[in-house]
Design a protein around this motif. Structure first.
Motif, PDB file in Angstrom:
ATOM      1  N   ASP A  95      22.559 -17.850  19.778  1.00  0.00           N
ATOM      2  CA  ASP A  95      21.538 -18.949  19.373  1.00  0.00           C
ATOM      3  C   ASP A  95      22.053 -20.388  18.978  1.00  0.00           C
ATOM      4  O   ASP A  95      21.785 -21.311  19.613  1.00  0.00           O
ATOM      5  N   ASN A  96      23.244 -20.181  18.485  1.00  0.00           N
ATOM      6  CA  ASN A  96      24.138 -21.555  18.138  1.00  0.00           C
ATOM      7  C   ASN A  96      24.480 -22.098  19.248  1.00  0.00           C
ATOM      8  O   ASN A  96      24.775 -23.188  19.296  1.00  0.00           O
ATOM      9  N   LEU A  99      21.490 -23.922  20.886  1.00  0.00           N
ATOM     10  CA  LEU A  99      21.325 -25.176  20.249  1.00  0.00           C
ATOM     11  C   LEU A  99      22.446 -26.387  20.723  1.00  0.00           C
ATOM     12  O   LEU A  99      21.817 -27.345  20.773  1.00  0.00           O
ATOM     13  N   ALA A 100      23.326 -25.913  20.870  1.00  0.00           N
ATOM     14  CA  ALA A 100      24.542 -26.830  20.819  1.00  0.00           C
ATOM     15  C   ALA A 100      24.524 -27.151  22.307  1.00  0.00           C
ATOM     16  O   ALA A 100      24.574 -28.889  22.657  1.00  0.00           O
ATOM     17  N   ALA A 102      21.499 -27.506  23.975  1.00  0.00           N
ATOM     18  CA  ALA A 102      20.223 -28.462  23.996  1.00  0.00           C
ATOM     19  C   ALA A 102      20.562 -29.703  23.373  1.00  0.00           C
ATOM     20  O   ALA A 102      19.964 -30.869  23.700  1.00  0.00           O
ATOM     21  N   GLN A 103      21.482 -29.679  22.229  1.00  0.00           N
ATOM     22  CA  GLN A 103      21.678 -31.103  21.714  1.00  0.00           C
ATOM     23  C   GLN A 103      22.435 -31.855  22.637  1.00  0.00           C
ATOM     24  O   GLN A 103      22.098 -33.192  22.580  1.00  0.00           O
ATOM     25  N   VAL A 149      14.408 -22.614  26.389  1.00  0.00           N
ATOM     26  CA  VAL A 149      14.336 -23.662  25.411  1.00  0.00           C
ATOM     27  C   VAL A 149      13.873 -24.931  25.962  1.00  0.00           C
ATOM     28  O   VAL A 149      13.805 -25.002  26.996  1.00  0.00           O
ATOM     29  N   THR A 151      14.638 -28.976  25.814  1.00  0.00           N
ATOM     30  CA  THR A 151      15.714 -29.619  25.731  1.00  0.00           C
ATOM     31  C   THR A 151      15.454 -31.149  25.407  1.00  0.00           C
ATOM     32  O   THR A 151      16.244 -32.011  24.962  1.00  0.00           O
ATOM     33  N   HIS A 155      13.861 -30.838  19.776  1.00  0.00           N
ATOM     34  CA  HIS A 155      12.743 -29.659  20.082  1.00  0.00           C
ATOM     35  C   HIS A 155      13.340 -28.336  19.938  1.00  0.00           C
ATOM     36  O   HIS A 155      12.767 -27.529  19.707  1.00  0.00           O
ATOM     37  N   ALA A 156      14.899 -28.202  20.332  1.00  0.00           N
ATOM     38  CA  ALA A 156      15.398 -26.836  20.615  1.00  0.00           C
ATOM     39  C   ALA A 156      15.139 -26.075  19.407  1.00  0.00           C
ATOM     40  O   ALA A 156      15.066 -24.777  19.323  1.00  0.00           O
ATOM     41  N   ALA A 157      15.280 -26.241  18.213  1.00  0.00           N
ATOM     42  CA  ALA A 157      15.295 -25.583  17.053  1.00  0.00           C
ATOM     43  C   ALA A 157      13.891 -24.784  16.882  1.00  0.00           C
ATOM     44  O   ALA A 157      13.925 -23.548  16.443  1.00  0.00           O
ATOM     45  N   LYS A 160      11.876 -22.448  21.442  1.00  0.00           N
ATOM     46  CA  LYS A 160      12.735 -21.421  21.883  1.00  0.00           C
ATOM     47  C   LYS A 160      12.112 -20.228  22.205  1.00  0.00           C
ATOM     48  O   LYS A 160      11.063 -19.880  21.569  1.00  0.00           O
TER      49      LYS A 160
END
Ligand SMILES: [Cu+2]
Length: 169
Positions: A95-96, A99-100, A102-103, A149, A151, A155-157, A160
């Motif tokens: 998951d992390n 997120l990374a 997508a960020q 996800v 991007t 929004h990614a948090a 998903k």
């Protein structure tokens, strides 16, 4: 078991046809999800997202090697620049890491596609209100969870989900 009649009726009709044709029928596929077997053998999945930043479907199930067609529609009203959405299917990762990724992708206007295309298995365009895009892909041969996800920045948090690939029986 509760069955939605409009969903199950076509299956019953198809089952009756199969029965009369060859004396054998198969149990209908799970009708509970947004996925349905299409006449062409491709699993069709409809997903929407609106201004509340949520995918209407957060879990897709497929069998390894199965063809899947995802139609994604932005049913929100806000302009694309403020509330665009895409649907991006990734290789398995934590998951992390999603997120990374997508960020990092969120810095890549205007489409926000991840820089490393080898991490992307399928993706739609970035969609504004009332826009939709359809993408077809083959479910990976390796069973497992494949994250998807949006991007668009921030929004990614919330946006998903996962494609759960089961072994071919
Ligand atoms: Cu989004």
């Amino acid at each position: 078991m509760k069955i939605h009649s409009t969903l199950i009726l076509p299956f019953l009709a198809a089952g009756a046809l199969l029965l009369s044709a060859c004396g054998k029928s198969e149990a209908p596929a799970a009708a509970a999800s947004a996925a349905a077997p299409a006449p062409d053998g491709v699993k069709a999945v409809s997903i929407t997202a609106d201004d509340s930043m949520k995918f209407s479907v957060t879990e897709i199930r497929a069998v390894a090697g199965e063809k899947v067609r995802v139609t994604f529609k932005n049913v929100g009203r806000m302009p694309k620049q403020a509330m665009g959405h895409n649907w991006i299917l990734l290789v398995p990762m934590a998951d992390n890491e999603v997120l990374a990724l997508a960020q990092a992708a969120a810095a890549r206007a205007p489409e926000y596609q991840p820089a490393d295309a080898t991490k992307v298995l399928a993706h739609t365009k970035l969609l504004g209100p009332n826009e939709s895009d359809t993408v077809e892909f083959t479910a990976p041969a390796t069973p497992g969870d494949y994250p998807f996800v949006c991007t668009f920045p921030g929004h990614a948090a919330l946006m998903k989900g996962k494609l759960i690939v089961a072994p071919k029986s």
